[in-house]
Design a protein around this motif. Sequence first.
Motif, PDB file in Angstrom:
ATOM      1  N   LEU A  68       0.809  -1.212   0.000  1.00 50.81           N
ATOM      2  CA  LEU A  68       0.000   0.000   0.000  1.00 50.81           C
ATOM      3  C   LEU A  68       0.849   1.271   0.000  1.00 50.81           C
ATOM      4  CD1 LEU A  68      -2.693  -1.034   2.658  1.00 50.81           C
ATOM      5  CD2 LEU A  68      -2.891  -1.143   0.172  1.00 50.81           C
ATOM      6  N   TYR A  69       2.014   1.241   0.693  1.00 53.24           N
ATOM      7  CA  TYR A  69       2.734   2.508   0.863  1.00 53.24           C
ATOM      8  C   TYR A  69       4.152   2.535   0.289  1.00 53.24           C
ATOM      9  CZ  TYR A  69       5.098   0.404   4.931  1.00 53.24           C
ATOM     10  OH  TYR A  69       5.832  -0.397   5.760  1.00 53.24           O
ATOM     11  N   VAL A  70       4.742   1.396  -0.085  1.00 50.31           N
ATOM     12  CA  VAL A  70       6.093   1.409  -0.663  1.00 50.31           C
ATOM     13  C   VAL A  70       5.988   1.543  -2.180  1.00 50.31           C
ATOM     14  CG1 VAL A  70       8.222   0.109  -0.984  1.00 50.31           C
ATOM     15  CG2 VAL A  70       7.050   0.044   1.218  1.00 50.31           C
ATOM     16  N   PRO A  71       6.668   2.527  -2.799  1.00 50.58           N
ATOM     17  CA  PRO A  71       6.577   2.720  -4.250  1.00 50.58           C
ATOM     18  C   PRO A  71       7.033   1.490  -5.017  1.00 50.58           C
ATOM     19  CG  PRO A  71       7.650   4.595  -3.183  1.00 50.58           C
ATOM     20  CD  PRO A  71       7.518   3.528  -2.140  1.00 50.58           C
ATOM     21  N   ASP A  72       6.334   1.198  -6.112  1.00 48.38           N
ATOM     22  CA  ASP A  72       6.660   0.024  -6.928  1.00 48.38           C
ATOM     23  C   ASP A  72       7.431   0.457  -8.184  1.00 48.38           C
ATOM     24  OD1 ASP A  72       6.762  -2.634  -7.605  1.00 48.38           O
ATOM     25  OD2 ASP A  72       4.845  -2.614  -8.655  1.00 48.38           O
ATOM     26  N   TYR A  73       8.362   1.378  -7.997  1.00 51.04           N
ATOM     27  CA  TYR A  73       9.219   1.806  -9.104  1.00 51.04           C
ATOM     28  C   TYR A  73      10.617   2.065  -8.534  1.00 51.04           C
ATOM     29  CZ  TYR A  73       7.590   6.266  -7.127  1.00 51.04           C
ATOM     30  OH  TYR A  73       7.243   7.273  -6.272  1.00 51.04           O
ATOM     31  N   PHE A  74      11.583   2.296  -9.409  1.00 60.15           N
ATOM     32  CA  PHE A  74      12.974   2.405  -8.981  1.00 60.15           C
ATOM     33  C   PHE A  74      13.193   3.678  -8.170  1.00 60.15           C
ATOM     34  CE2 PHE A  74      17.416   3.602  -9.445  1.00 60.15           C
ATOM     35  CZ  PHE A  74      18.066   2.405  -9.160  1.00 60.15           C
ATOM     36  N   ILE A  75      13.644   3.526  -6.930  1.00 57.47           N
ATOM     37  CA  ILE A  75      13.967   4.670  -6.077  1.00 57.47           C
ATOM     38  C   ILE A  75      15.367   4.520  -5.487  1.00 57.47           C
ATOM     39  CG2 ILE A  75      11.577   5.215  -5.480  1.00 57.47           C
ATOM     40  CD1 ILE A  75      11.979   3.736  -2.838  1.00 57.47           C
ATOM     41  N   GLY A  76      16.168   3.630  -6.098  1.00 60.26           N
ATOM     42  CA  GLY A  76      17.518   3.432  -5.596  1.00 60.26           C
ATOM     43  C   GLY A  76      17.599   2.549  -4.377  1.00 60.26           C
ATOM     44  N   ARG A  77      16.543   1.806  -4.076  1.00 59.46           N
ATOM     45  CA  ARG A  77      16.526   0.887  -2.941  1.00 59.46           C
ATOM     46  C   ARG A  77      15.975  -0.454  -3.406  1.00 59.46           C
ATOM     47  NH1 ARG A  77      16.170   3.238   2.239  1.00 59.46           N
ATOM     48  NH2 ARG A  77      16.180   1.100   3.049  1.00 59.46           N
ATOM     49  N   THR A  78      16.522  -1.525  -2.887  1.00 57.58           N
ATOM     50  CA  THR A  78      15.973  -2.853  -3.116  1.00 57.58           C
ATOM     51  C   THR A  78      14.800  -3.062  -2.169  1.00 57.58           C
ATOM     52  OG1 THR A  78      17.469  -3.840  -1.497  1.00 57.58           O
ATOM     53  CG2 THR A  78      18.243  -3.723  -3.785  1.00 57.58           C
ATOM     54  N   ARG A  79      14.113  -4.191  -2.331  1.00 59.34           N
ATOM     55  CA  ARG A  79      13.042  -4.558  -1.411  1.00 59.34           C
ATOM     56  C   ARG A  79      13.265  -5.993  -0.945  1.00 59.34           C
ATOM     57  NH1 ARG A  79       7.196  -2.562  -3.591  1.00 59.34           N
ATOM     58  NH2 ARG A  79       6.621  -3.541  -1.622  1.00 59.34           N
ATOM     59  N   THR A  80      12.880  -6.256   0.291  1.00 53.24           N
ATOM     60  CA  THR A  80      12.956  -7.625   0.799  1.00 53.24           C
ATOM     61  C   THR A  80      11.771  -8.422   0.260  1.00 53.24           C
ATOM     62  OG1 THR A  80      11.621  -7.205   2.778  1.00 53.24           O
ATOM     63  CG2 THR A  80      13.977  -6.712   2.920  1.00 53.24           C
ATOM     64  N   GLY A  81      11.799  -9.735   0.484  1.00 51.43           N
ATOM     65  CA  GLY A  81      10.672 -10.564   0.082  1.00 51.43           C
ATOM     66  C   GLY A  81       9.388 -10.195   0.794  1.00 51.43           C
ATOM     67  N   ASP A  82       9.502  -9.528   1.961  1.00 50.33           N
ATOM     68  CA  ASP A  82       8.326  -9.078   2.710  1.00 50.33           C
ATOM     69  C   ASP A  82       7.824  -7.726   2.214  1.00 50.33           C
ATOM     70  OD1 ASP A  82       8.793 -11.328   4.240  1.00 50.33           O
ATOM     71  OD2 ASP A  82       9.942 -10.222   5.746  1.00 50.33           O
ATOM     72  N   GLY A  83       8.548  -7.105   1.273  1.00 49.08           N
ATOM     73  CA  GLY A  83       8.130  -5.822   0.735  1.00 49.08           C
ATOM     74  C   GLY A  83       8.786  -4.622   1.384  1.00 49.08           C
ATOM     75  N   LEU A  84       9.589  -4.838   2.442  1.00 53.97           N
ATOM     76  CA  LEU A  84      10.258  -3.721   3.110  1.00 53.97           C
ATOM     77  C   LEU A  84      11.398  -3.190   2.250  1.00 53.97           C
ATOM     78  CD1 LEU A  84      10.494  -5.304   6.665  1.00 53.97           C
ATOM     79  CD2 LEU A  84       8.989  -3.428   6.010  1.00 53.97           C
TER      80      LEU A  84
END
Length: 426
Positions: A68-84
């Motif tokens: 709901l709140y983490v952008p789903d586009y490139f922001i220079g950060r990876t994401r964990t499998g949990d979405g963090l």
Amino acid sequence: MPPTRRRVSDVFDAVFILIALVCVGWLSVRLLIASFQLSWVSFVPILGFYAVVAYLLLPRLHQVFTNLYVPDYFIGRTRTGDGLLGDPVNLAFDGTEADLHAAMRAAGWSLADEITIASSFKMIASTVFRRTYKEAPVSDLMLFRRRQDFAYQQEVGGDASKRHHVRFWKVPDGWLLPGGVQVGWVAAGTYDRRVGLSLFTGQVTHKIDPDTDAERDYIVDTVRYADPAVGLHIIDGFSIAYHSRNGGGDSIRTDGNLPIVDANGAAQRSPGPLPVPVSDAAAITKHHIPPAGLLFAGLLVLLRSVQTVLLLPLVVRIVRAEMGETWMVIVACATFVSFPLLYLTLWLLTLARRRWARTLFMVTLSLDAVSSLLETVPHGAMRIVMLAGVALSVMTLLMVSGSAARAWVDERKKPGVGAVNADVSS
């Protein structure tokens, strides 16, 4: 899949994800209550409560809310499998995959193993007994909606709990960095300083050094020292300098600069044999192999079958004592045994990418989990046996309702280059 059908499928998935989340929370409460009973088996529900909360409840909560709140586009950060939000993307590379492998191996880095049961046990043994494991696997981080293509690492002092490591992603065709710069690969490098507990889930994980710039510069220096022909260009102020936390809750800081390492020709300059590319083969292979969560669901179904066999004599005694009739005993036993057989059948059909089978599987698991959670929990050792059965149903529901299982049954293309390219560019 037609838009209307996809919307219906999305609604169904959302319902079962919510049911799974409620069941996991419910199960954790039952385990916590069971741990209040003072006996020699009290530690079992305590450990079960920790495992359910840390590895099932909190990760699923993060998955729901980060969507709901983490952008789903490139922001220079990876994401964990949990979405963090995970480690920062702090490196970029140019060159073929063979060039990257040649450059990293010449600099003394080891290609990390894939995460398997064998490599996981080897990693645990290495950490506990302080044994060297130069190819220890790294956890998956997501970028471009997929896990890293491969990772490299360097041990420190022969101890897998301390290591330098860097993950690589091939950028999608035609993709440009913010500002219009074109590169072939992006990477995230950090230094594991010890093993600890995640701040956000309580899971056992590596804790990284906060100074991600120091690790970034170390990776560049080792590559350029081993091959002076490797070029370097730095984008100053690629991102703002910031302090934050990664997916494990570790503090991170960076100045926001992005080094671009030009490894073109490294494979030809390598004195040894040319490295074998791994990412393309891995991408093609993953279309042949079901996701780990769905395979784990099969293991849970097998454990449920073993539990059924072990409890069958007890069911026979109870039914015979209460009803006495032979035909009643036969009916009760047949009903008791039918559930594992049904689960096994639906799991196999889900592996065969039958959407209806996955939906029916989730419906059956939901009914089983809810009805089991509503039952009165007995005392003594039977409490552990019953809670174990509930946990198996809830965990199976969690695996089957996950996004990876859905992606598997929704995949209609035959494995091949087209499917791989579609996945990479998504």
